[in-house]
Design a protein around this motif. Structure first.
Motif, short mmCIF file in Angstrom:
data_model
loop_
_atom_site.label_atom_id
_atom_site.label_comp_id
_atom_site.label_asym_id
_atom_site.label_seq_id
_atom_site.Cartn_x
_atom_site.Cartn_y
_atom_site.Cartn_z
N SER B 132 0.52 -1.18 0.12
CA SER B 132 -0.14 0.28 -0.64
C SER B 132 0.62 1.30 0.20
N GLN B 136 0.85 2.95 -3.31
CA GLN B 136 -0.14 3.66 -3.37
C GLN B 136 -1.66 2.94 -4.00
N GLU B 138 -5.12 1.13 -2.29
CA GLU B 138 -6.22 1.07 -0.50
C GLU B 138 -6.02 -0.68 -0.27
N ILE B 139 -5.66 0.00 0.73
CA ILE B 139 -4.56 -1.41 1.84
C ILE B 139 -5.98 -2.20 1.82
N LEU B 142 -5.99 -4.36 -1.28
CA LEU B 142 -4.68 -5.08 -1.07
C LEU B 142 -5.10 -6.68 -0.16
#
Lengths: 260, 237
Positions: B132, B136, B138-139, B142
């Motif tokens: 993330s 860049q 979104e966690i 991911l």
């Protein structure tokens, strides 16, 4: 006072009845379970330990069904299986700590008890050695030690003398005789001399059933008139062997004469 | 007199310690020390290797979904690294002892599974944070991409373990985990990009829910199996 009651205990695997309607009442003392291989000794012991459920019948400890007692029953139990395994990456003391943790002992208590038991089974010097380097007799002694970690009131030992040399067998017999106070000790074997001197009662099993029970003297008395010792010519040995149940056949070349 | 008191006190302490039984919490924590350090080392190595690979790849090329796919290979590898802990009772014939003790095989297996699971999830979480930050992205998305292959591997291994109760069942799990990793590698190098489009997030979420349900069902099955020697050594397929 402990009382383990077996009520018409049977076990069936598919179509085969391995244990057939065994009833017995066991109080404190040593019980020797005798029988040939395949007589159902191991299955009966597994049911007593609660790791196999009987197909029919009940096993009670002081009047309470062992399955219902759960942890309370397992707290009273020490078990040495016939073919027990071990984690090869563990040393003897780590193995005992591990089994101690399964038995609910705190780590300090398990460590103290392990030290004491390793001394008792003469494995103190091998305490830090990996189990994979142990001989059969050493593994068996370690197995006996793990069974006793929680100071069991019911000690179930399946073929405990397998793999022990004659000296270790004697030491084991003395150990059991010492431990048996206020305990129910059940040990299976097919070697009569293992239980002859230490068992208060012998239970003889055959084809899943209980053939007879009693003290060594009582069982020996029932055989009176049925067992002989006799000398026969060597050429007749085969015929006698086929006709009777011969337990010890020895050939003695005691007399050789040369014709003049 | 003092000596006798000390001796007596030591004896009382010994007896109290010996008669006290551990709670579930204490048992849980104790089992941590009985999991082989090599298992933890292997898991740490996988996370470090994946982290390094990711870092190097990001420096060489712009972050893209191919890298996410490649990093998610860590999931089946982590499961494979821990499989020997789950199968060792069966492999080393310890079932009989572990079925006759206060804390039963059922509890022991659940504890082992949860300890390994927590370690795996921490590792995957760390990878998601790194990705993330570096890519860049979104966690949560991911995490979704990492958790689905992880859950899929866990579900498959549990399915196998519940049906093939033989000493070498660990190898079947290993083969399955490697197949999942292989499938991910193939996808990483021949990316089906629609998989990572924002419209496909719903599919990933559905897969996550399905695999979680599958795992829950297999864990329930595992608990039943681990209650008796008969079922713990049975082959059901």
């Amino acid at each position: 006072m402990l009382e383990l009651t077996l009520n018409q205990v049977s076990k069936q695997f598919s179509a085969k009845k391995v244990v057939d309607g065994i009833s017995a009442r066991l109080n404190s003392g040593v019980y020797g379970l005798l029988g040939a291989n395949g007589a159902g000794k191991t299955t009966l012991m597994r049911m007593i330990c609660g790791i196999l459920k009987p197909t029919s019948g009940t096993i009670l400890m002081n009047g309470e069904e062992i399955g219902r007692m759960g942890e309370r029953y397992r707290d009273l139990l020490g078990y040495l299986p016939q073919d027990f395994g071990y984690y090869p990456d563990f040393s003897a003391e780590e193995f005992l700590w591990y089994v101690g943790s399964l038995k609910g002992l705190t780590l300090p208590a398990a460590k103290g008890k392990a030290r004491e038991l390793l001394r008792m089974v003469a494995l103190s010097e091998a305490a830090r050695k990996k189990i994979r380097t142990f001989s059969g007799g050493m593994k068996q002694r370690l197995g006996i030690a793990q069974a006793m970690l929680n100071d069991p009131r019911v000690l179930v030992l399946d073929e405990p003398t397998a793999g022990l040399d004659p000296k270790e067998r004697v030491r084991f017999r003395n150990l059991i005789a010492d431990l048996a106070r206020d305990k129910i000790v059940i040990l299976s074997t097919h070697i009569v001399s293992d239980v002859e001197y230490i068992a208060d009662q012998i239970l003889v099993m055959k084809q899943g059933g209980l053939l007879m029970t009693g003290t060594v003297e009582q069982l020996t008395a029932t055989m009176e008139g049925c067992v002989w010792s006799c000398h026969i010519p060597a050429r007749e040995a085969e015929e006698w062997n086929a006709r009777y149940c011969v337990s010890n056949l020895g050939i003695r070349w005691s007399c050789v004469s040369c014709p003049r | 007199m003092l000596e006798e008191t000390v001796k007596g006190a030591a004896e009382v302490l010994r007896k109290t310690q010996a008669s006290r039984r551990t709670s579930f919490g204490e048992f849980y924590m104790t089992q941590l020390r009985f999991i082989n350090w090599k298992v933890w080392a292997a898991q740490l190595l996988i996370i470090l290797a994946m982290g390094l690979l990711l870092h190097k790849s990001i420096q060489e090329q712009d972050g893209n979904v191919q890298l996410v796919m490649l990093t998610s290979i860590a999931a089946p590898l982590l499961v494979a690294a821990g499989k020997q802990t789950l199968t060792r009772s069966l492999r080393f014939h310890m079932l009989e002892i572990e079925l006759s003790t206060r804390h039963l095989l059922e509890k022991l297996t659940l504890v082992r599974m949860s300890l390994l699971g927590i370690a795996d999830l921490l590792g995957l979480g760390l990878l998601a944070i790194l990705m993330s930050a570096w890519m860049q992205m979104e966690i949560t998305v991911l995490l979704l991409y990492l958790l689905v292959p992880f859950n899929l591997t866990c579900f498959g291994c549990l399915w196998l373990l519940n049906r093939v109760r033989t000493p070498n069942c660990g190898y079947y799990c290993l083969i399955y985990s490697c197949l999942v990793a292989l499938m991910q590698t193939i996808l990483a190098f021949n990316p089906s990009l629609w998989l990572f489009e924002s419209s496909a997030v719903g599919v990933w979420q559905a897969l996550l829910v399905l695999t979680v349900a599958g795992i829950a069902s297999e864990v329930r099955g595992m608990r039943k199996i681990c209650r008796s020697l008969e079922t713990a050594t049975k082959i059901l397929v």
